[in-house]
Write a protein that holds these residues in place. Sequence first.
Motif, PDB file in Angstrom:
ATOM      1  N   GLY A 179      73.336  47.421 116.581  1.00 56.89           N
ATOM      2  CA  GLY A 179      72.698  46.142 116.321  1.00 56.89           C
ATOM      3  C   GLY A 179      73.694  44.997 116.363  1.00 56.89           C
ATOM      4  O   GLY A 179      74.904  45.213 116.507  1.00 56.89           O
ATOM      5  N   ALA A 180      73.183  43.806 116.242  1.00 51.34           N
ATOM      6  CA  ALA A 180      74.025  42.616 116.265  1.00 51.34           C
ATOM      7  C   ALA A 180      73.393  41.532 115.407  1.00 51.34           C
ATOM      8  O   ALA A 180      72.177  41.492 115.231  1.00 51.34           O
ATOM      9  CB  ALA A 180      74.184  42.113 117.691  1.00 51.34           C
ATOM     10  N   ILE A 181      74.262  40.693 114.854  1.00 52.56           N
ATOM     11  CA  ILE A 181      73.784  39.565 114.051  1.00 52.56           C
ATOM     12  C   ILE A 181      74.399  38.298 114.612  1.00 52.56           C
ATOM     13  O   ILE A 181      75.591  38.258 114.931  1.00 52.56           O
ATOM     14  CB  ILE A 181      74.190  39.703 112.569  1.00 52.56           C
ATOM     15  N   GLN A 182      73.584  37.294 114.732  1.00 57.21           N
ATOM     16  CA  GLN A 182      74.055  36.044 115.300  1.00 57.21           C
ATOM     17  C   GLN A 182      73.643  34.889 114.402  1.00 57.21           C
ATOM     18  O   GLN A 182      72.477  34.772 114.029  1.00 57.21           O
ATOM     19  CB  GLN A 182      73.423  35.878 116.688  1.00 57.21           C
ATOM     20  N   LEU A 183      74.628  34.063 114.028  1.00 55.93           N
ATOM     21  CA  LEU A 183      74.316  32.864 113.241  1.00 55.93           C
ATOM     22  C   LEU A 183      73.839  31.787 114.216  1.00 55.93           C
ATOM     23  O   LEU A 183      74.538  31.424 115.160  1.00 55.93           O
ATOM     24  CB  LEU A 183      75.557  32.400 112.483  1.00 55.93           C
ATOM     25  N   LEU A 184      72.646  31.281 113.993  1.00 51.77           N
ATOM     26  CA  LEU A 184      72.077  30.272 114.879  1.00 51.77           C
ATOM     27  C   LEU A 184      72.478  28.877 114.401  1.00 51.77           C
ATOM     28  O   LEU A 184      72.923  28.698 113.268  1.00 51.77           O
ATOM     29  CB  LEU A 184      70.553  30.399 114.907  1.00 51.77           C
ATOM     30  N   GLY A 185      72.288  27.902 115.258  1.00 54.18           N
ATOM     31  CA  GLY A 185      72.668  26.530 114.945  1.00 54.18           C
ATOM     32  C   GLY A 185      71.974  25.980 113.711  1.00 54.18           C
ATOM     33  O   GLY A 185      72.549  25.187 112.967  1.00 54.18           O
ATOM     34  N   ASP A 186      70.728  26.431 113.449  1.00 53.99           N
ATOM     35  CA  ASP A 186      69.974  25.878 112.322  1.00 53.99           C
ATOM     36  C   ASP A 186      70.273  26.598 111.006  1.00 53.99           C
ATOM     37  O   ASP A 186      69.590  26.377 110.014  1.00 53.99           O
ATOM     38  CB  ASP A 186      68.470  25.943 112.620  1.00 53.99           C
ATOM     39  N   GLY A 187      71.280  27.474 111.005  1.00 52.15           N
ATOM     40  CA  GLY A 187      71.640  28.184 109.773  1.00 52.15           C
ATOM     41  C   GLY A 187      70.895  29.490 109.599  1.00 52.15           C
ATOM     42  O   GLY A 187      71.194  30.254 108.687  1.00 52.15           O
ATOM     43  N   ASN A 188      69.927  29.767 110.432  1.00 53.14           N
ATOM     44  CA  ASN A 188      69.231  31.054 110.374  1.00 53.14           C
ATOM     45  C   ASN A 188      70.047  32.124 111.095  1.00 53.14           C
ATOM     46  O   ASN A 188      70.998  31.813 111.822  1.00 53.14           O
ATOM     47  CB  ASN A 188      67.848  30.953 111.017  1.00 53.14           C
ATOM     48  N   TYR A 189      69.642  33.366 110.881  1.00 57.38           N
ATOM     49  CA  TYR A 189      70.331  34.477 111.534  1.00 57.38           C
ATOM     50  C   TYR A 189      69.367  35.205 112.456  1.00 57.38           C
ATOM     51  O   TYR A 189      68.216  35.455 112.100  1.00 57.38           O
ATOM     52  CB  TYR A 189      70.868  35.464 110.491  1.00 57.38           C
ATOM     53  N   LYS A 190      69.895  35.552 113.626  1.00 57.98           N
ATOM     54  CA  LYS A 190      69.123  36.405 114.527  1.00 57.98           C
ATOM     55  C   LYS A 190      69.694  37.808 114.401  1.00 57.98           C
ATOM     56  O   LYS A 190      70.902  38.011 114.518  1.00 57.98           O
ATOM     57  CB  LYS A 190      69.269  35.892 115.962  1.00 57.98           C
ATOM     58  N   VAL A 191      68.831  38.770 114.094  1.00 57.98           N
ATOM     59  CA  VAL A 191      69.264  40.160 113.932  1.00 57.98           C
ATOM     60  C   VAL A 191      68.540  41.015 114.969  1.00 57.98           C
ATOM     61  O   VAL A 191      67.317  40.947 115.101  1.00 57.98           O
ATOM     62  CB  VAL A 191      68.930  40.681 112.516  1.00 57.98           C
ATOM     63  N   MET A 192      69.338  41.763 115.746  1.00 58.40           N
ATOM     64  CA  MET A 192      68.757  42.647 116.755  1.00 58.40           C
ATOM     65  C   MET A 192      69.221  44.061 116.465  1.00 58.40           C
ATOM     66  O   MET A 192      70.350  44.264 116.024  1.00 58.40           O
ATOM     67  CB  MET A 192      69.246  42.262 118.145  1.00 58.40           C
ATOM     68  N   TYR A 193      68.349  45.044 116.691  1.00 62.25           N
ATOM     69  CA  TYR A 193      68.836  46.407 116.557  1.00 62.25           C
ATOM     70  C   TYR A 193      68.075  47.343 117.480  1.00 62.25           C
ATOM     71  O   TYR A 193      66.955  47.038 117.918  1.00 62.25           O
ATOM     72  CB  TYR A 193      68.746  46.893 115.098  1.00 62.25           C
ATOM     73  N   THR A 194      68.710  48.475 117.798  1.00 57.19           N
ATOM     74  CA  THR A 194      68.068  49.509 118.611  1.00 57.19           C
ATOM     75  C   THR A 194      68.290  50.861 117.947  1.00 57.19           C
ATOM     76  O   THR A 194      69.389  51.156 117.477  1.00 57.19           O
ATOM     77  CB  THR A 194      68.669  49.548 120.034  1.00 57.19           C
ATOM     78  N   LEU A 195      67.225  51.643 117.879  1.00 54.21           N
ATOM     79  CA  LEU A 195      67.327  53.028 117.396  1.00 54.21           C
ATOM     80  C   LEU A 195      67.209  53.954 118.606  1.00 54.21           C
ATOM     81  O   LEU A 195      66.221  53.897 119.345  1.00 54.21           O
ATOM     82  CB  LEU A 195      66.207  53.319 116.401  1.00 54.21           C
ATOM     83  N   PHE A 196      68.252  54.762 118.825  1.00 54.49           N
ATOM     84  CA  PHE A 196      68.250  55.727 119.929  1.00 54.49           C
ATOM     85  C   PHE A 196      67.996  57.133 119.398  1.00 54.49           C
ATOM     86  O   PHE A 196      68.551  57.513 118.360  1.00 54.49           O
ATOM     87  CB  PHE A 196      69.613  55.743 120.641  1.00 54.49           C
ATOM     88  N   ASP A 197      67.166  57.877 120.111  1.00 53.08           N
ATOM     89  CA  ASP A 197      66.996  59.293 119.822  1.00 53.08           C
ATOM     90  C   ASP A 197      67.657  60.057 120.972  1.00 53.08           C
ATOM     91  O   ASP A 197      67.155  60.060 122.094  1.00 53.08           O
ATOM     92  CB  ASP A 197      65.512  59.640 119.717  1.00 53.08           C
ATOM     93  N   LEU A 198      68.817  60.682 120.699  1.00 55.31           N
ATOM     94  CA  LEU A 198      69.611  61.270 121.782  1.00 55.31           C
ATOM     95  C   LEU A 198      68.901  62.437 122.456  1.00 55.31           C
ATOM     96  O   LEU A 198      69.228  62.820 123.559  1.00 55.31           O
ATOM     97  CB  LEU A 198      70.960  61.768 121.229  1.00 55.31           C
ATOM     98  N   TYR A 199      67.955  63.014 121.768  1.00 57.45           N
ATOM     99  CA  TYR A 199      67.307  64.210 122.323  1.00 57.45           C
ATOM    100  C   TYR A 199      65.842  63.969 122.624  1.00 57.45           C
ATOM    101  O   TYR A 199      65.054  64.893 122.739  1.00 57.45           O
ATOM    102  CB  TYR A 199      67.485  65.389 121.366  1.00 57.45           C
ATOM    103  N   LYS A 200      65.522  62.705 122.758  1.00 57.94           N
ATOM    104  CA  LYS A 200      64.134  62.364 123.054  1.00 57.94           C
ATOM    105  C   LYS A 200      63.734  62.958 124.395  1.00 57.94           C
ATOM    106  O   LYS A 200      62.692  63.586 124.537  1.00 57.94           O
ATOM    107  CB  LYS A 200      63.965  60.849 123.058  1.00 57.94           C
ATOM    108  N   SER A 201      64.578  62.739 125.408  1.00 59.91           N
ATOM    109  CA  SER A 201      64.337  63.392 126.690  1.00 59.91           C
ATOM    110  C   SER A 201      65.574  64.217 127.007  1.00 59.91           C
ATOM    111  O   SER A 201      66.691  63.755 126.860  1.00 59.91           O
ATOM    112  CB  SER A 201      64.095  62.393 127.800  1.00 59.91           C
TER     113      SER A 201
END
Lengths: 173, 446
Positions: B108-130
Amino acid sequence: MTFKQYKWTAMIMSFLLIVACSSSRQANHLNGAQSGQVETAGLGAPPRFPGTNAGMLNPQTGEKYNTVYFKFDSNIIENQYMALIRANADYLKAHSSAKLRLEGNTDPRGSREYNIGLGQRRGNAVADALEVMGISRSQLIVVSYGKEKLAVSGDTEADYRLDRRVEMIYESR
Amino acid sequence: MKHQLLKWLLIGYFFCQNITAAYAVLDLELTKGVDSAIPIAIVPFTQHGQNTKIPVDVSDIIGQDLVNSGRFSLLDKQLSNSNANTNYSSKIDLNFWRRKNVENVVTGAIQLLGDGNYKVMYTLFDLYKSRGNDLAVENQAIIRQEFTVKSQQLRSLAHHISDQIYQALTGDKGVFSTQIAYVLVRRDPGEPTQYLLEVSDIDGYNPQTIMRSNEPIMSPSWSPDGKKMAYVSFENKRPRVYISELATGKRQMVTSFPGINGAPAWSPDSKQLALALSKGFNPNLYILDLATKKLTQLTTGLAINTEPQWTPGGQSLLFTSDRGGTPQIYRINLANKVIERVTYDGRYNTTASLSPDSKIMVFLHRTDRGFNIATLNTENNNLQVLTQNGFEESPSFAPNGRMIVYATQYGDHGVLGIVSADGRIKLRLPSKNGSVQEPAWSPFRQ
């Protein structure tokens, strides 16, 4: 005797004096008003206020003054406490405006709300004994604290015995 | 596996010591996890944008949540870090993670935006899904999300992400965003005893006081929408049932009869309150209609009848009664008022409630080792004792029915414990300042 102790003793003595005066007056008044009823108790010695030391510990036994103690899982009043209950009955009889709060308590084991029920049973048992002695229910308030106000914090059988109790506390005298 | 868990516990412990001292009353501590825990790596979230320090370590909270659920084992933080992406992207090195014997990876990643808010992104991987190495790494992603929040919302966002991961990998709804109500008792030397009704996050953060008194407070009960709390307060030396609105703190007295006013329990439709009233004698069960104030008496007689709890459908109440000589659990059908006994095993069974799917009843059960939390499988009547301390009480189900919070003794003061409904996972929430008792797990946040 330190000054503090002296002050305490003086306060208690003067208080007892006032109580004694007022209760004898009250007793005479009651007797005069209800001449048809014969009172055999409380006439010789005016009933003394039994709640002076309420909440204080007896240093010999660890018991609180003006408190009835119970056996495990029991709401039966043992004989040794009947004189204490009688003293309160005499006082209440002599002071019709006095109100006595009976605080029922249990030891710390088990469910909190179920213990509230058990504490109420103990409070009711003391109230019933007072009622048998001629006290009106309107002078009595039963409050069960269950295990919410333990007398001592330990977990020995001796601690539990001190927890299982009904404290008699005057809300008005 | 065992070592990793221990290491993480220690890291978590020291983290808590340093960071939480200021505002967490309770700290979670896993005392027993499952052997079949799902191995997962949480790669510390990368930070984008300005060099400002992010006030909350979102990925660390997610890791703690998942470990504390008892159903996950975390890959060592250093190991996770060694392969951290400098830039959060949709790709991970599949073979690297497979060699680490993890099944799932969160980046995941966190980004401080210009307006003081935070953008948070994340990904969950399942290594054995396929299966197979030729599949695109992107296909292994099972959740990919992006949020924008204020800084004071970062912590609850972390719990929300934990809920999503937990649900994706176990199939059960997560409870990391829920709360517990409890009574905190402070006995400071030279001070009158203080009773505080508090609500905190499930990990012990953000404790908030709803009321404070020098007289006992008992039996907190959440309204089904989580917005109100019913409880008993002994202020003015009389027990009374109150309802507090949690957002405003506004409260009203609900019952003030002579004697016991206790054990309030909300009906599933929020319209009624079941309670125990003695009206000068022994406690009996009543139902109070909150709109009309109409009071209906359900039980009579000289026994103790208390601790009503609604069954999930609202058709009946479980309750505790000593009508048979010892305290046992009974059930009253509200349509025809027929009462049947539920527990037969043992001489002391109290404080019962049902799981949301009605399949498990939890209650306080006395054995020769004292008072412990037990469950009864309502389909096959199988009784299971979940705890061994002997000083337990007040069990309360999590809204997903997977965990049970209860009160117990640790040292000379009251603490909360959490046990999974199958008994395999145990957590302790030690209190730092006073005794904690009567936990009530909140409903899901709506």
